[in-house]
Design an enzyme around this catalytic site. Structure first.
Site, PDB file in Angstrom:
ATOM      1  N   HIS A  98       0.830  -1.209   0.000  1.00  0.00           N
ATOM      2  CA  HIS A  98       0.000   0.000   0.000  1.00  0.00           C
ATOM      3  C   HIS A  98       0.862   1.256   0.000  1.00  0.00           C
ATOM      4  CE1 HIS A  98       1.016  -0.578   4.229  1.00  0.00           C
ATOM      5  NE2 HIS A  98       0.758   0.715   4.428  1.00  0.00           N
ATOM      6  N   ASP A 100       0.392   5.021   1.751  1.00  0.00           N
ATOM      7  CA  ASP A 100      -0.444   5.435   2.874  1.00  0.00           C
ATOM      8  C   ASP A 100      -1.576   6.383   2.452  1.00  0.00           C
ATOM      9  OD1 ASP A 100       0.960   3.966   4.763  1.00  0.00           O
ATOM     10  OD2 ASP A 100       2.376   5.586   5.163  1.00  0.00           O
ATOM     11  N   HIS A 259       4.634   0.186   0.140  1.00  0.00           N
ATOM     12  CA  HIS A 259       5.384  -0.634   1.078  1.00  0.00           C
ATOM     13  C   HIS A 259       4.535  -1.767   1.634  1.00  0.00           C
ATOM     14  CE1 HIS A 259       3.591   2.701   3.375  1.00  0.00           C
ATOM     15  NE2 HIS A 259       3.545   1.887   4.417  1.00  0.00           N
ATOM     16  N   ARG A 274       4.119   5.999  14.298  1.00  0.00           N
ATOM     17  CA  ARG A 274       4.245   6.594  12.972  1.00  0.00           C
ATOM     18  C   ARG A 274       3.575   7.954  12.912  1.00  0.00           C
ATOM     19  NH1 ARG A 274       0.769   4.363   8.197  1.00  0.00           N
ATOM     20  NH2 ARG A 274      -0.276   6.350   8.456  1.00  0.00           N
TER      21      ARG A 274
HETATM   22  C1  SIN Z   1       2.771   1.281   7.713  1.00  0.00           C
HETATM   23  O1  SIN Z   1       2.313   0.765   6.718  1.00  0.00           O
HETATM   24  O2  SIN Z   1       2.564   2.442   7.970  1.00  0.00           O
HETATM   25  C2  SIN Z   1       3.579   0.476   8.676  1.00  0.00           C
HETATM   26  C3  SIN Z   1       4.856   0.000   8.092  1.00  0.00           C
HETATM   27  C4  SIN Z   1       5.524  -0.975   9.003  1.00  0.00           C
HETATM   28  O3  SIN Z   1       4.924  -1.412   9.988  1.00  0.00           O
HETATM   29  O4  SIN Z   1       6.683  -1.318   8.724  1.00  0.00           O
END
Ligand code: SIN
Length: 283
Positions: A98, A100, A259, A274
């Site tokens: 995805h 974000d 990612h 985050r």
């Molecule tokens: C995310 O997708 O914001 C999290 C990424 C992660 O947990 O490495």
């Protein structure tokens, strides 16, 4: 002479930046250099940091306006609603490719992850370089995709997800069943190919988690195009992979990457904090 040393971690994208303590206020010139490193390497890592939520936020604010419109599937710290907390044990596993919050008309510029607790092994994150994915397409395909827009929706991809995920129920990235709260933006339309506002380079801008469908084509055509693109975008040559240690900070450019956090750590815990930076309207 930069304030830090840059060590690339892969040929496609990703670099470690050494020599900075992110608890300290950074000079504007250093912030500019970090921004430049982000545009050059797409995802950058600062190993061995020790940040509390206030320091994490202060560093984030130095890099841009911090995003507060977190969708309801993302839990946040009670006293810092800007900080998303994902605990693997509590189901916070982003194990789907995805970009974000592309359900927002202004998807984030980037996210700043602080690895609060890393499992002893597993729990790596992979990023895909969506410039490289675009560049590798044929010219006729680039022209065709360049005319298209896609709908991104909180209810997910509605059948277009052709990339398997490990557990359909555990992740906050599962399609939302309940109604989102008032004022939460849940759907947006973006070009399938966007131009990065800083580098001026073009990249693909669809993802298997949030892109619902391509507009003005049939559902079957949309699924076929997206299915092709999703397989194309995750070729190993376009990807880097991070083995996390507790205290790592990672920042990704959300405008030209997607990612996937690998959920291969069983019952161990993996906790991230985050923050997310406000972005622009993709064009
Ligand atoms: C995310 O997708 O914001 C999290 C990424 C992660 O947990 O490495």
């Amino acid at each position: 002479m930069t304030a830090f040393e840059i060590r690339p971690i892969a040929g496609s994208l990703g670099a470690e930046l050494h020599g900075l303590d992110l608890r300290e206020p950074l000079a504007p010139a250093t912030i500019d250099e970090i921004d430049r490193a982000l545009c050059d390497h797409l995802v950058i890592f600062f190993p061995e940091q020790e940040l509390d939520a206030d320091q994490h936020l202060a560093f984030s604010r130095a890099l841009g306006e911090v995003f507060t419109e977190h969708p309801p599937y993302l839990p946040t710290l009670e006293d810092h609603p800007e900080v998303v907390v994902l605990s693997g044990r509590a189901g916070g596993r982003a194990d789907l490719w995805h970009t974000d919050i592309t359900i927002n008309p202004r998807p984030p510029k980037g996210s700043i992850l602080y690895m609060k607790q890393a499992p002893a092994f597993g729990g790596d994150t992979m990023w895909a370089n969506l410039y490289l994915a675009y560049d590798a397409l044929s010219e006729p395909m680039k022209r065709y995709l360049g005319e298209l827009t896609a709908v991104h929706d909180i209810r997910g991809s509605g059948g277009a997800v052709l990339v398997e995920r490990s557990d359909e129920t555990a992740s906050p990235y599962s399609p939302l069943e309940e109604k989102p709260g008032p004022g939460v933006l849940t759907s947006a339309e973006h070009p399938v190919v966007r131009t990065h506002p800083v580098t001026g380079k073009q990249c693909l801008f669809v993802n298997p988690t949030f892109t619902s469908h391509i507009r003005h084509v049939s559902r079957a055509e949309s699924n076929a195009i997206l299915g092709y693109l999703y397989a194309h975008m995750v070729q190993p040559e376009f990807i880097c992979r991070r083995r996390w240690s507790q205290g790592d900070v990672g920042i990704w450019d959300n405008r030209c990457t997607m990612h996937y956090a690998i959920a291969d750590y069983g019952d161990a815990d993996r906790v991230i904090h985050r923050t997310t930076l406000v972005g622009d309207v993709p064009a």
